[in-house]
Design a protein around this motif. Sequence first.
Motif, PDB file in Angstrom:
ATOM      1  N   ILE A 177       0.842  -1.194   0.000  1.00 55.63           N
ATOM      2  CA  ILE A 177       0.000   0.000   0.000  1.00 55.63           C
ATOM      3  C   ILE A 177       0.878   1.244   0.000  1.00 55.63           C
ATOM      4  O   ILE A 177       0.604   2.209  -0.735  1.00 55.63           O
ATOM      5  CB  ILE A 177      -0.951   0.000   1.209  1.00 55.63           C
ATOM      6  N   ASP A 178       1.936   1.238   0.795  1.00 52.39           N
ATOM      7  CA  ASP A 178       2.847   2.386   0.837  1.00 52.39           C
ATOM      8  C   ASP A 178       3.469   2.645  -0.537  1.00 52.39           C
ATOM      9  O   ASP A 178       3.581   3.804  -0.969  1.00 52.39           O
ATOM     10  CB  ASP A 178       3.960   2.142   1.858  1.00 52.39           C
ATOM     11  N   ALA A 179       3.858   1.584  -1.226  1.00 55.26           N
ATOM     12  CA  ALA A 179       4.452   1.747  -2.556  1.00 55.26           C
ATOM     13  C   ALA A 179       3.445   2.312  -3.541  1.00 55.26           C
ATOM     14  O   ALA A 179       3.770   3.190  -4.360  1.00 55.26           O
ATOM     15  CB  ALA A 179       4.985   0.402  -3.055  1.00 55.26           C
ATOM     16  N   ALA A 180       2.199   1.822  -3.484  1.00 53.46           N
ATOM     17  CA  ALA A 180       1.153   2.338  -4.370  1.00 53.46           C
ATOM     18  C   ALA A 180       0.870   3.806  -4.055  1.00 53.46           C
ATOM     19  O   ALA A 180       0.706   4.632  -4.972  1.00 53.46           O
ATOM     20  CB  ALA A 180      -0.115   1.503  -4.226  1.00 53.46           C
ATOM     21  N   ASN A 181       0.819   4.152  -2.773  1.00 64.84           N
ATOM     22  CA  ASN A 181       0.585   5.547  -2.379  1.00 64.84           C
ATOM     23  C   ASN A 181       1.682   6.459  -2.912  1.00 64.84           C
ATOM     24  O   ASN A 181       1.407   7.571  -3.400  1.00 64.84           O
ATOM     25  CB  ASN A 181       0.517   5.674  -0.860  1.00 64.84           C
ATOM     26  N   THR A 182       2.915   6.020  -2.811  1.00 63.55           N
ATOM     27  CA  THR A 182       4.039   6.820  -3.313  1.00 63.55           C
ATOM     28  C   THR A 182       3.902   7.068  -4.805  1.00 63.55           C
ATOM     29  O   THR A 182       4.130   8.188  -5.294  1.00 63.55           O
ATOM     30  CB  THR A 182       5.370   6.114  -3.014  1.00 63.55           C
ATOM     31  N   TYR A 183       3.520   6.025  -5.533  1.00 65.18           N
ATOM     32  CA  TYR A 183       3.343   6.152  -6.980  1.00 65.18           C
ATOM     33  C   TYR A 183       2.202   7.115  -7.317  1.00 65.18           C
ATOM     34  O   TYR A 183       2.348   7.995  -8.176  1.00 65.18           O
ATOM     35  CB  TYR A 183       3.064   4.775  -7.577  1.00 65.18           C
ATOM     36  N   ILE A 184       1.073   6.967  -6.636  1.00 64.78           N
ATOM     37  CA  ILE A 184      -0.076   7.843  -6.907  1.00 64.78           C
ATOM     38  C   ILE A 184       0.274   9.293  -6.605  1.00 64.78           C
ATOM     39  O   ILE A 184      -0.001  10.200  -7.402  1.00 64.78           O
ATOM     40  CB  ILE A 184      -1.292   7.386  -6.076  1.00 64.78           C
ATOM     41  N   LEU A 185       0.898   9.533  -5.456  1.00 64.82           N
ATOM     42  CA  LEU A 185       1.252  10.909  -5.082  1.00 64.82           C
ATOM     43  C   LEU A 185       2.275  11.514  -6.033  1.00 64.82           C
ATOM     44  O   LEU A 185       2.246  12.730  -6.287  1.00 64.82           O
ATOM     45  CB  LEU A 185       1.782  10.940  -3.650  1.00 64.82           C
ATOM     46  N   SER A 186       3.163  10.705  -6.572  1.00 62.66           N
ATOM     47  CA  SER A 186       4.132  11.231  -7.538  1.00 62.66           C
ATOM     48  C   SER A 186       3.417  11.762  -8.777  1.00 62.66           C
ATOM     49  O   SER A 186       3.884  12.726  -9.410  1.00 62.66           O
ATOM     50  CB  SER A 186       5.145  10.157  -7.923  1.00 62.66           C
ATOM     51  N   ASN A 187       2.290  11.153  -9.130  1.00 63.08           N
ATOM     52  CA  ASN A 187       1.487  11.648 -10.246  1.00 63.08           C
ATOM     53  C   ASN A 187       0.713  12.899  -9.848  1.00 63.08           C
ATOM     54  O   ASN A 187       0.639  13.866 -10.620  1.00 63.08           O
ATOM     55  CB  ASN A 187       0.516  10.555 -10.718  1.00 63.08           C
ATOM     56  N   TYR A 188       0.141  12.906  -8.664  1.00 65.43           N
ATOM     57  CA  TYR A 188      -0.614  14.076  -8.202  1.00 65.43           C
ATOM     58  C   TYR A 188       0.301  15.290  -8.030  1.00 65.43           C
ATOM     59  O   TYR A 188      -0.125  16.435  -8.275  1.00 65.43           O
ATOM     60  CB  TYR A 188      -1.300  13.780  -6.873  1.00 65.43           C
ATOM     61  N   ASP A 189       1.525  15.060  -7.592  1.00 62.80           N
ATOM     62  CA  ASP A 189       2.440  16.177  -7.330  1.00 62.80           C
ATOM     63  C   ASP A 189       2.769  16.962  -8.597  1.00 62.80           C
ATOM     64  O   ASP A 189       3.198  18.120  -8.517  1.00 62.80           O
ATOM     65  CB  ASP A 189       3.740  15.668  -6.694  1.00 62.80           C
ATOM     66  N   ARG A 190       2.567  16.360  -9.756  1.00 65.47           N
ATOM     67  CA  ARG A 190       2.842  17.060 -11.017  1.00 65.47           C
ATOM     68  C   ARG A 190       1.676  17.943 -11.468  1.00 65.47           C
ATOM     69  O   ARG A 190       1.811  18.683 -12.442  1.00 65.47           O
ATOM     70  CB  ARG A 190       3.173  16.038 -12.109  1.00 65.47           C
ATOM     71  N   ASN A 276      -5.588   9.330  -1.308  1.00 66.35           N
ATOM     72  CA  ASN A 276      -4.443  10.214  -1.527  1.00 66.35           C
ATOM     73  C   ASN A 276      -4.869  11.607  -1.979  1.00 66.35           C
ATOM     74  O   ASN A 276      -4.245  12.600  -1.604  1.00 66.35           O
ATOM     75  CB  ASN A 276      -3.494   9.579  -2.544  1.00 66.35           C
ATOM     76  N   LEU A 277      -5.923  11.684  -2.767  1.00 64.69           N
ATOM     77  CA  LEU A 277      -6.418  12.998  -3.194  1.00 64.69           C
ATOM     78  C   LEU A 277      -6.986  13.776  -2.019  1.00 64.69           C
ATOM     79  O   LEU A 277      -6.695  14.974  -1.858  1.00 64.69           O
ATOM     80  CB  LEU A 277      -7.484  12.826  -4.277  1.00 64.69           C
ATOM     81  N   MET A 278      -7.779  13.113  -1.185  1.00 58.46           N
ATOM     82  CA  MET A 278      -8.367  13.805  -0.033  1.00 58.46           C
ATOM     83  C   MET A 278      -7.287  14.348   0.894  1.00 58.46           C
ATOM     84  O   MET A 278      -7.398  15.463   1.420  1.00 58.46           O
ATOM     85  CB  MET A 278      -9.303  12.863   0.728  1.00 58.46           C
ATOM     86  N   ARG A 279      -6.254  13.543   1.100  1.00 54.19           N
ATOM     87  CA  ARG A 279      -5.175  13.999   1.977  1.00 54.19           C
ATOM     88  C   ARG A 279      -4.393  15.152   1.352  1.00 54.19           C
ATOM     89  O   ARG A 279      -3.992  16.089   2.059  1.00 54.19           O
ATOM     90  CB  ARG A 279      -4.241  12.827   2.288  1.00 54.19           C
ATOM     91  N   LYS A 280      -4.190  15.090   0.067  1.00 54.86           N
ATOM     92  CA  LYS A 280      -3.382  16.119  -0.601  1.00 54.86           C
ATOM     93  C   LYS A 280      -4.073  17.481  -0.585  1.00 54.86           C
ATOM     94  O   LYS A 280      -3.409  18.518  -0.425  1.00 54.86           O
ATOM     95  CB  LYS A 280      -3.073  15.710  -2.045  1.00 54.86           C
ATOM     96  N   ILE A 281      -5.402  17.495  -0.780  1.00 59.53           N
ATOM     97  CA  ILE A 281      -6.105  18.780  -0.839  1.00 59.53           C
ATOM     98  C   ILE A 281      -6.877  19.083   0.444  1.00 59.53           C
ATOM     99  O   ILE A 281      -7.634  20.060   0.495  1.00 59.53           O
ATOM    100  CB  ILE A 281      -7.052  18.856  -2.064  1.00 59.53           C
TER     101      ILE A 281
END
Length: 307
Positions: A177-190, A276-281
């Motif tokens: 799950i941590d690895a998937a989260n890192t991947y998703i956030l790397s996309n959101y960060d762009r 990940n989206l909810m946490r980011k925004i």
Amino acid sequence: MSYLAIVDLGSNSARMVVEELHDDGTHTELVREKKDTRIAQNMGKELLLKEEPIARTIAALKYFQSKYIDFHPTVRAITTAAVRMAKNQSDFLERVRRETGIDFQVLTGDQEAYYDYLGVVSTLNVNEGVVLDTGGASVELIAVNDGQQEAAVSLPFGAVTLSENFDLANDIASKNIDAANTYILSNYDRLFWLAQQQQKPVILLGGANRSLARMARTKLGENEISLIHGFEMSVNQVEQVFSEIRKMTRSEREKVVGLEISRADIIVSGLLPLLNLMRKINSPKVIFSESGVREGLIAETLAQKNE
């Protein structure tokens, strides 16, 4: 009066509706069908549609035809991420034409996001927020402000591909799950425009998100757990449901009321884009929409009909 059939081939499931279009610009749904085709299954890094999912899909399309043929409708057939990415896309589409006569339009990511936006704003009274459509092989994100689309993107991961790529189908390790989260956030960060969406609600589309709503409504003791259009959940409620299911085995998830058995292997992965989206925004809540691409296509067809 006329009839419109929409065939929507997603990466995880195929859906079909028949709509009666009225002269006053309204429409009535007459038929709704869904089949779990999972065309994206086992595409792998080579991005090839495989024979078993193709055969399932063609069988589903023939079934859909048997349900709409007597209406003699105009048929709009669209397909999204899995077919969009597939290296054997042309061969697949030609086989579908040959065996069913259906001619699919492959939506671009931008088109898919736009139809999601149209579907949401035409049926929900939402003035601002971030629309998130979680599919099998892609997610679409659309920023809405004052009822208008401000930004949109389609990202190349979804419930099926995340589950396969990060081993999230059965007994799930935290490190995966941590690895998937890192991947998703790397996309959101762009996505620079997400920084302007702080504290806004997330409007949810897609099968995994609908499952979340049904599970939550079951916990609340609601009688009609599938009546999710406009249903809201707080971020804490979302986190609580996810925390419960991520600790379960696949066989335990298959018994959860509100979750289809066919989604037990992709529900954890399917909720990660949302979490990940909810946490980011810092989103305070989610709002569920039953209307997306298909309803966007209907809205566009009616608008063209009335021009």
